[in-house]
Design a protein around this motif. Structure first.
Motif, PDB file in Angstrom:
ATOM      1  N   THR A   2      15.551   1.558  -2.904  1.00 22.85           N
ATOM      2  CA  THR A   2      14.348   0.958  -2.324  1.00 22.85           C
ATOM      3  C   THR A   2      13.930  -0.314  -3.042  1.00 22.85           C
ATOM      4  O   THR A   2      14.298  -0.541  -4.192  1.00 22.85           O
ATOM      5  N   ILE A   3      13.165  -1.098  -2.320  1.00 19.54           N
ATOM      6  CA  ILE A   3      12.624  -2.329  -2.882  1.00 19.54           C
ATOM      7  C   ILE A   3      11.368  -1.978  -3.664  1.00 19.54           C
ATOM      8  O   ILE A   3      10.460  -1.333  -3.137  1.00 19.54           O
ATOM      9  N   SER A   5       8.007  -1.278  -5.652  1.00 16.24           N
ATOM     10  CA  SER A   5       6.624  -1.342  -5.198  1.00 16.24           C
ATOM     11  C   SER A   5       5.921  -2.558  -5.806  1.00 16.24           C
ATOM     12  O   SER A   5       4.804  -2.885  -5.420  1.00 16.24           O
ATOM     13  N   ALA A   8       4.866  -4.651  -2.940  1.00 13.41           N
ATOM     14  CA  ALA A   8       3.627  -4.243  -2.269  1.00 13.41           C
ATOM     15  C   ALA A   8       2.414  -4.582  -3.135  1.00 13.41           C
ATOM     16  O   ALA A   8       1.375  -5.027  -2.633  1.00 13.41           O
ATOM     17  N   LEU A  89      20.549  -8.147  -1.780  1.00 11.57           N
ATOM     18  CA  LEU A  89      19.944  -6.868  -1.399  1.00 11.57           C
ATOM     19  C   LEU A  89      20.953  -5.729  -1.507  1.00 11.57           C
ATOM     20  O   LEU A  89      20.646  -4.655  -2.003  1.00 11.57           O
ATOM     21  N   VAL A 137      -6.329  -6.148   6.834  1.00  8.85           N
ATOM     22  CA  VAL A 137      -7.019  -5.373   5.806  1.00  8.85           C
ATOM     23  C   VAL A 137      -8.534  -5.476   5.982  1.00  8.85           C
ATOM     24  O   VAL A 137      -9.268  -4.518   5.739  1.00  8.85           O
TER      25      VAL A 137
ATOM     26  N   MET B   1      15.853  -2.925  -7.073  1.00  6.93           N
ATOM     27  CA  MET B   1      15.558  -3.789  -5.912  1.00  6.93           C
ATOM     28  C   MET B   1      16.769  -3.901  -4.984  1.00  6.93           C
ATOM     29  O   MET B   1      16.765  -4.653  -4.026  1.00  6.93           O
ATOM     30  N   THR B   2      17.854  -3.186  -5.312  1.00 10.19           N
ATOM     31  CA  THR B   2      19.056  -3.327  -4.483  1.00 10.19           C
ATOM     32  C   THR B   2      19.466  -2.002  -3.865  1.00 10.19           C
ATOM     33  O   THR B   2      19.100  -0.938  -4.350  1.00 10.19           O
ATOM     34  N   GLU B  87      13.224   8.320   3.226  1.00  9.99           N
ATOM     35  CA  GLU B  87      12.827   7.212   2.375  1.00  9.99           C
ATOM     36  C   GLU B  87      12.914   5.859   3.081  1.00  9.99           C
ATOM     37  O   GLU B  87      13.912   5.534   3.715  1.00  9.99           O
ATOM     38  N   GLU B  88      11.849   5.075   2.936  1.00  9.03           N
ATOM     39  CA  GLU B  88      11.810   3.749   3.544  1.00  9.03           C
ATOM     40  C   GLU B  88      12.413   2.725   2.591  1.00  9.03           C
ATOM     41  O   GLU B  88      12.464   2.947   1.388  1.00  9.03           O
ATOM     42  N   LEU B  89      12.816   1.610   3.163  1.00  9.46           N
ATOM     43  CA  LEU B  89      13.419   0.556   2.345  1.00  9.46           C
ATOM     44  C   LEU B  89      12.415  -0.032   1.357  1.00  9.46           C
ATOM     45  O   LEU B  89      12.732  -0.267   0.194  1.00  9.46           O
ATOM     46  N   PHE B  90      11.193  -0.249   1.826  1.00 13.63           N
ATOM     47  CA  PHE B  90      10.171  -0.851   0.971  1.00 13.63           C
ATOM     48  C   PHE B  90       9.270   0.229   0.380  1.00 13.63           C
ATOM     49  O   PHE B  90       8.711   1.041   1.121  1.00 13.63           O
ATOM     50  N   ALA B  91       9.141   0.213  -0.915  1.00 15.32           N
ATOM     51  CA  ALA B  91       8.264   1.181  -1.570  1.00 15.32           C
ATOM     52  C   ALA B  91       6.818   0.695  -1.518  1.00 15.32           C
ATOM     53  O   ALA B  91       6.552  -0.491  -1.661  1.00 15.32           O
ATOM     54  N   LEU B  92       5.907   1.620  -1.308  1.00 10.87           N
ATOM     55  CA  LEU B  92       4.483   1.314  -1.414  1.00 10.87           C
ATOM     56  C   LEU B  92       3.980   1.880  -2.733  1.00 10.87           C
ATOM     57  O   LEU B  92       4.464   2.912  -3.184  1.00 10.87           O
ATOM     58  N   HIS B  93       3.033   1.213  -3.349  1.00 10.81           N
ATOM     59  CA  HIS B  93       2.437   1.776  -4.557  1.00 10.81           C
ATOM     60  C   HIS B  93       1.530   2.915  -4.128  1.00 10.81           C
ATOM     61  O   HIS B  93       0.849   2.830  -3.125  1.00 10.81           O
ATOM     62  N   ASP B  94       1.498   3.979  -4.909  1.00  6.16           N
ATOM     63  CA  ASP B  94       0.689   5.090  -4.450  1.00  6.16           C
ATOM     64  C   ASP B  94      -0.689   5.118  -5.084  1.00  6.16           C
ATOM     65  O   ASP B  94      -0.913   4.602  -6.176  1.00  6.16           O
ATOM     66  N   ILE B 106      -4.465  -1.423   2.564  1.00  6.02           N
ATOM     67  CA  ILE B 106      -3.236  -2.180   2.332  1.00  6.02           C
ATOM     68  C   ILE B 106      -1.991  -1.424   2.821  1.00  6.02           C
ATOM     69  O   ILE B 106      -1.073  -2.014   3.399  1.00  6.02           O
ATOM     70  N   LEU B 110       0.684  -2.836   5.563  1.00  5.89           N
ATOM     71  CA  LEU B 110       2.066  -3.160   5.195  1.00  5.89           C
ATOM     72  C   LEU B 110       3.086  -2.318   5.954  1.00  5.89           C
ATOM     73  O   LEU B 110       4.199  -2.792   6.243  1.00  5.89           O
ATOM     74  N   THR B 113       4.692  -4.015   9.096  1.00  6.14           N
ATOM     75  CA  THR B 113       5.558  -5.152   8.774  1.00  6.14           C
ATOM     76  C   THR B 113       6.831  -4.692   8.075  1.00  6.14           C
ATOM     77  O   THR B 113       7.932  -5.142   8.409  1.00  6.14           O
ATOM     78  N   PHE B 114       6.671  -3.805   7.136  1.00  3.11           N
ATOM     79  CA  PHE B 114       7.827  -3.324   6.401  1.00  3.11           C
ATOM     80  C   PHE B 114       8.793  -2.598   7.332  1.00  3.11           C
ATOM     81  O   PHE B 114      10.017  -2.754   7.233  1.00  3.11           O
TER      82      PHE B 114
END
Lengths: 141, 141
Positions: A2-3, A5, A8, A89, A137, B1-2, B87-94, B106, B110, B113-114
DNA sequence: CGAACTTGTAATGATTTTAGTTACAATGCT
DNA sequence: AGCATTGTAACTAAAATCATTACAAGTTCG
């Protein structure tokens, strides 16, 4: 797989800077909203600064966006938070066996496709500006 | 990140299986071409098997592709080697701060878009079949 | 049958990455 | 002068990644 956080969080930070641009918010305040340590925030703001997206002054709170928000895309932010700008990537395995036709050519065969897939993703990110995010937002209750 | 090189290795493996489909190649042979440990190969073949892309028999070498190579896309392979299919490609902060409007919204802002960016990438992968890769690999000297 | 091979899988280790934390010098504000 | 803040280095903790060892269970073939 994953990319980070960190990406984000960077968008979160930039949104906060825009919405609170009249005040001077500290990394401590931002950390409270993101829910992490202020140093993490300062590190990311540092990356955003190096990428030319924000302007900061040592010792003084309240980083400023370097451009109007409708001229900062999510791709700009994505690039800004990459530790290694060269890094692709998709990872390739290294040192496949050159004695084997597949081993010898797989990297070249994949590079093109992987680059295209990455490009497609990046183009989507380029289409979205910070303004759109900030708008969303702010809309929600 | 990869994205893990496990993905590139999986494509490498499938190419080898196709090109050598008359013989029965072992994980040891494949490992020699990829340049890694045979167990790594067997693990990935295991994932490809669970995803229905290859057929294996315990104790017997030479996994078979479950479908013609022009009906296996790189997206199929991508999905196959994901450890967590959710699991998604882009991580969100929790746990961003719900007291703050940005913190509260937020994630929702996101997600869309993600998801779109990820989709764009996946569509590119869907366009490419294993056949094309095998063809390229066989073309080169 | 039995020896030699092979797969599948668990357990472990080494290295890297990620995120968080502590500490502190340097800077600016009032 | 004193206090708050940034920027950065150093360190820790946890997770991810890839490699490796070990071995049970299956297959093949003399």
């Amino acid at each position: 797989m994953t990319i980070s956080s960190r990406y984000a969080v960077a968008i979160h930070i930039l949104s906060l800077l825009e919405i609170n641009k009249e005040e001077r918010i500290t990394s401590d305040f931002i950390a409270g909203s993101v829910n992490t340590n202020p140093v993490v925030i300062r590190r990311i703001i540092g990356m955003l600064g190096k990428a030319g997206l924000v302007i900061t002054n040592p010792g003084v709170a309240g980083a400023q966006l370097a451009r109007p928000i409708d001229r900062i895309t999510l791709l700009d932010v994505y690039r800004a938070v990459q530790s290694d700008p060269e890094e692709e990537l998709f990872a390739l395995h290294d040192n496949p066996n050159p004695q084997c036709p597949v081993g010898r050519n797989i990297q070249g065969a994949l590079e093109g496709t992987f680059a295209q897939a990455q490009k497609a993703m990046e183009e989507e990110l380029r289409k979205v500006t910070l303004q759109q995010i900030v708008h969303q937002v702010s809309q929600e209750p």
